[in-house]
Design a protein around this motif. Structure first.
Motif, mmCIF file in Angstrom:
data_model
loop_
_atom_site.group_PDB
_atom_site.id
_atom_site.type_symbol
_atom_site.label_atom_id
_atom_site.label_comp_id
_atom_site.label_asym_id
_atom_site.label_seq_id
_atom_site.Cartn_x
_atom_site.Cartn_y
_atom_site.Cartn_z
ATOM 1 N N LEU A 1 0.497 -11.410 8.429
ATOM 2 C CA LEU A 1 -0.605 -10.611 8.355
ATOM 3 C C LEU A 1 -0.029 -9.147 7.501
ATOM 4 C CD1 LEU A 1 -3.678 -10.325 8.180
ATOM 5 C CD2 LEU A 1 -3.373 -9.157 10.783
ATOM 6 N N ALA A 2 0.854 -8.538 7.844
ATOM 7 C CA ALA A 2 1.262 -7.552 7.258
ATOM 8 C C ALA A 2 1.910 -7.709 5.876
ATOM 9 C CB ALA A 2 2.898 -7.014 8.045
ATOM 10 N N GLU B 1 0.325 -6.198 2.618
ATOM 11 C CA GLU B 1 0.943 -5.287 1.987
ATOM 12 C C GLU B 1 0.860 -5.670 0.478
ATOM 13 O OE1 GLU B 1 3.803 -2.785 0.278
ATOM 14 O OE2 GLU B 1 2.565 -2.516 1.997
ATOM 15 N N ASN B 2 1.177 -7.115 0.230
ATOM 16 C CA ASN B 2 1.247 -7.345 -1.265
ATOM 17 C C ASN B 2 -0.215 -7.198 -2.005
ATOM 18 O OD1 ASN B 2 3.871 -8.682 -0.948
ATOM 19 N ND2 ASN B 2 2.779 -10.789 -0.122
ATOM 20 N N ILE C 1 -2.547 -4.955 -0.879
ATOM 21 C CA ILE C 1 -2.810 -3.448 -1.122
ATOM 22 C C ILE C 1 -1.877 -2.873 -2.365
ATOM 23 C CG2 ILE C 1 -2.604 -1.359 0.251
ATOM 24 C CD1 ILE C 1 -3.903 -3.066 2.560
ATOM 25 N N ALA C 2 -0.335 -3.392 -2.045
ATOM 26 C CA ALA C 2 0.550 -2.643 -3.325
ATOM 27 C C ALA C 2 0.012 -3.083 -4.651
ATOM 28 C CB ALA C 2 1.949 -3.331 -2.952
ATOM 29 N N ARG C 3 -0.443 -4.459 -5.001
ATOM 30 C CA ARG C 3 -0.815 -4.967 -6.227
ATOM 31 C C ARG C 3 -1.922 -4.115 -6.569
ATOM 32 N NH1 ARG C 3 0.422 -10.079 -4.837
ATOM 33 N NH2 ARG C 3 -1.867 -10.496 -4.516
ATOM 34 N N GLN C 4 -2.878 -3.996 -5.967
ATOM 35 C CA GLN C 4 -4.164 -3.255 -6.248
ATOM 36 C C GLN C 4 -4.002 -1.665 -6.221
ATOM 37 O OE1 GLN C 4 -6.764 -5.226 -7.422
ATOM 38 N NE2 GLN C 4 -5.409 -7.062 -6.702
ATOM 39 N N ARG C 5 -2.696 -1.251 -5.780
ATOM 40 C CA ARG C 5 -2.772 0.071 -5.724
ATOM 41 C C ARG C 5 -3.852 0.850 -4.484
ATOM 42 N NH1 ARG C 5 -0.328 -0.413 -10.921
ATOM 43 N NH2 ARG C 5 1.545 0.331 -10.768
ATOM 44 N N LEU C 6 -4.135 0.217 -3.593
ATOM 45 C CA LEU C 6 -5.320 0.752 -2.758
ATOM 46 C C LEU C 6 -5.016 1.876 -1.523
ATOM 47 C CD1 LEU C 6 -7.007 -2.706 -2.336
ATOM 48 C CD2 LEU C 6 -7.651 -0.875 -3.806
ATOM 49 N N GLY C 7 -3.522 1.881 -1.275
ATOM 50 C CA GLY C 7 -3.035 2.529 -0.238
ATOM 51 C C GLY C 7 -1.937 2.108 0.556
ATOM 52 N N THR C 8 -1.521 2.548 1.510
ATOM 53 C CA THR C 8 -0.440 2.108 2.435
ATOM 54 C C THR C 8 -0.707 1.422 3.561
ATOM 55 O OG1 THR C 8 0.182 4.236 1.692
ATOM 56 C CG2 THR C 8 1.331 3.402 3.683
ATOM 57 N N VAL C 9 0.147 0.381 3.706
ATOM 58 C CA VAL C 9 0.264 -0.474 4.995
ATOM 59 C C VAL C 9 1.425 -0.136 5.796
ATOM 60 C CG1 VAL C 9 0.384 -2.952 6.093
ATOM 61 C CG2 VAL C 9 -0.827 -2.569 3.970
ATOM 62 N N LEU C 10 1.233 0.207 7.287
ATOM 63 C CA LEU C 10 2.488 0.311 7.875
ATOM 64 C C LEU C 10 2.469 -0.650 9.399
ATOM 65 C CD1 LEU C 10 2.197 4.306 7.577
ATOM 66 C CD2 LEU C 10 3.908 2.882 6.622
ATOM 67 N N ALA C 11 3.555 -0.802 9.783
ATOM 68 C CA ALA C 11 3.492 -1.783 11.039
ATOM 69 C C ALA C 11 4.328 -1.057 12.157
ATOM 70 C CB ALA C 11 4.086 -2.971 10.601
ATOM 71 N N ALA C 12 3.769 -1.373 13.319
ATOM 72 C CA ALA C 12 4.599 -0.816 14.567
ATOM 73 C C ALA C 12 6.170 -1.233 14.535
ATOM 74 C CB ALA C 12 4.181 -1.550 15.800
ATOM 75 N N PRO C 13 6.932 -0.364 15.151
ATOM 76 C CA PRO C 13 6.622 0.725 15.753
ATOM 77 C C PRO C 13 6.439 1.975 14.863
ATOM 78 C CG PRO C 13 8.910 0.464 16.155
ATOM 79 C CD PRO C 13 8.405 -0.623 15.207
ATOM 80 N N ASP D 1 -0.249 -2.131 15.938
ATOM 81 C CA ASP D 1 0.583 -3.333 15.233
ATOM 82 C C ASP D 1 0.577 -3.188 13.966
ATOM 83 O OD1 ASP D 1 1.410 -4.823 17.694
ATOM 84 O OD2 ASP D 1 -0.686 -5.454 17.963
ATOM 85 N N LEU D 2 -0.517 -2.973 13.167
ATOM 86 C CA LEU D 2 -0.624 -2.784 11.769
ATOM 87 C C LEU D 2 -1.658 -1.811 11.379
ATOM 88 C CD1 LEU D 2 -0.702 -6.405 10.510
ATOM 89 C CD2 LEU D 2 1.172 -4.929 10.477
ATOM 90 N N LEU D 3 -1.450 -0.858 10.442
ATOM 91 C CA LEU D 3 -2.719 -0.206 9.954
ATOM 92 C C LEU D 3 -2.524 0.063 8.502
ATOM 93 C CD1 LEU D 3 -1.292 3.066 9.486
ATOM 94 C CD2 LEU D 3 -0.747 2.742 11.804
ATOM 95 N N PHE D 4 -3.822 0.461 7.959
ATOM 96 C CA PHE D 4 -3.933 0.627 6.416
ATOM 97 C C PHE D 4 -4.644 1.971 6.261
ATOM 98 C CE2 PHE D 4 -7.292 0.634 3.243
ATOM 99 C CZ PHE D 4 -6.407 0.671 2.152
ATOM 100 N N ILE D 5 -4.063 2.835 5.238
ATOM 101 C CA ILE D 5 -4.498 4.304 5.022
ATOM 102 C C ILE D 5 -4.932 4.169 3.567
ATOM 103 C CG2 ILE D 5 -4.367 6.701 4.876
ATOM 104 C CD1 ILE D 5 -2.151 6.087 7.263
ATOM 105 N N SER D 6 -6.187 4.430 3.165
ATOM 106 C CA SER D 6 -6.535 4.269 1.465
ATOM 107 C C SER D 6 -5.937 5.279 1.036
ATOM 108 C CB SER D 6 -8.042 4.439 1.558
ATOM 109 O OG SER D 6 -8.634 5.825 1.828
ATOM 110 N N ALA D 7 -5.588 5.116 -0.300
ATOM 111 C CA ALA D 7 -4.915 5.943 -1.223
ATOM 112 C C ALA D 7 -5.579 7.443 -1.010
ATOM 113 C CB ALA D 7 -4.827 5.433 -2.717
#
Length: 186
Positions: free
Chosen positions: A49-50, A54-55, A57-69, A83-89
């Motif tokens: 899922l990450a 990530e693929n 969101i990075a391609r679209q330049r929408l923001g940042t994906v981060l994963a635990a920990p 476990d995972l999170l997304f923050i918009s640009a």
């Protein structure tokens, strides 16, 4: 004797002193929660899922994906490691060198026996309170994903997808994103 009882609530300062022992440590309302490292199925689902998020969101330049920990500091007494999170640009200013300071746009928790109640009840209320726009609860056993979306200041069930129904995971937070659940759970 003082009329006020001494607070036993833990803070972010206390949290920073927890051992780096491979377990997930979190603070919710100043209470310490600890869970063991996730199992293999959980990690496979998380990784797939990450990678998909990530693929896209990075391609679209929408923001940042981060994963635990990774620490999400919602307040001095509420520090979680989703476990995972997304923050918009547009909201990337909440990302610091050490952690996230505030509510991500999307949080994903992957259920396990040890975390099911905390993820479905305690964290749901916490994320709702701090204004996380969307919360996905991924169940590797049932092979489903539940999406809760803020409607005003409360979560409403937005969707429930299942591998069995051959559903596609989508969200208005990520226009154009579409992921077959079979790719997460197989």
């Amino acid at each position: 004797m003082s009329a006020h009882a001494r607070s036993t609530k833990l803070t972010y300062e206390d949290y920073l002193l927890f051992p780096d022992d491979g377990k997930r440590h979190e603070l919710i309302h100043g209470d310490h929660y600890m869970t063991p490292a996730p199992n293999t199925k959980h990690q496979r689902v998380s990784l797939r899922l990450a990678a998909a998020l990530e693929n896209w969101i990075a391609r679209q330049r929408l923001g940042t994906v981060l994963a635990a920990p990774y620490d999400v500091v919602l307040s001095d007494e509420d520090v979680v490691q989703p476990d995972l999170l997304f923050i918009s640009a547009e909201r990337s200013s909440i990302i610091t060198e050490a952690n996230v300071q505030g509510a991500p746009d999307l949080i994903v928790e992957i259920l396990s026996d040890a975390t099911r109640k905390k993820d479905e009840v305690t964290k749901r209320k916490l994320y709702e309170r701090y204004g996380v726009k969307e919360y996905w609860i991924v169940d590797p056993e049932l092979e489903t994903v539940k999406a809760l979306r803020l409607s005003g200041d409360q979560y409403a069930r937005a969707a429930e997808w299942s591998k069995e129904a051959r559903d596609l995971l989508t969200t208005p937070l990520l226009p154009g994103f579409s992921l077959p659940l079979v790719e997460i759970f197989d």
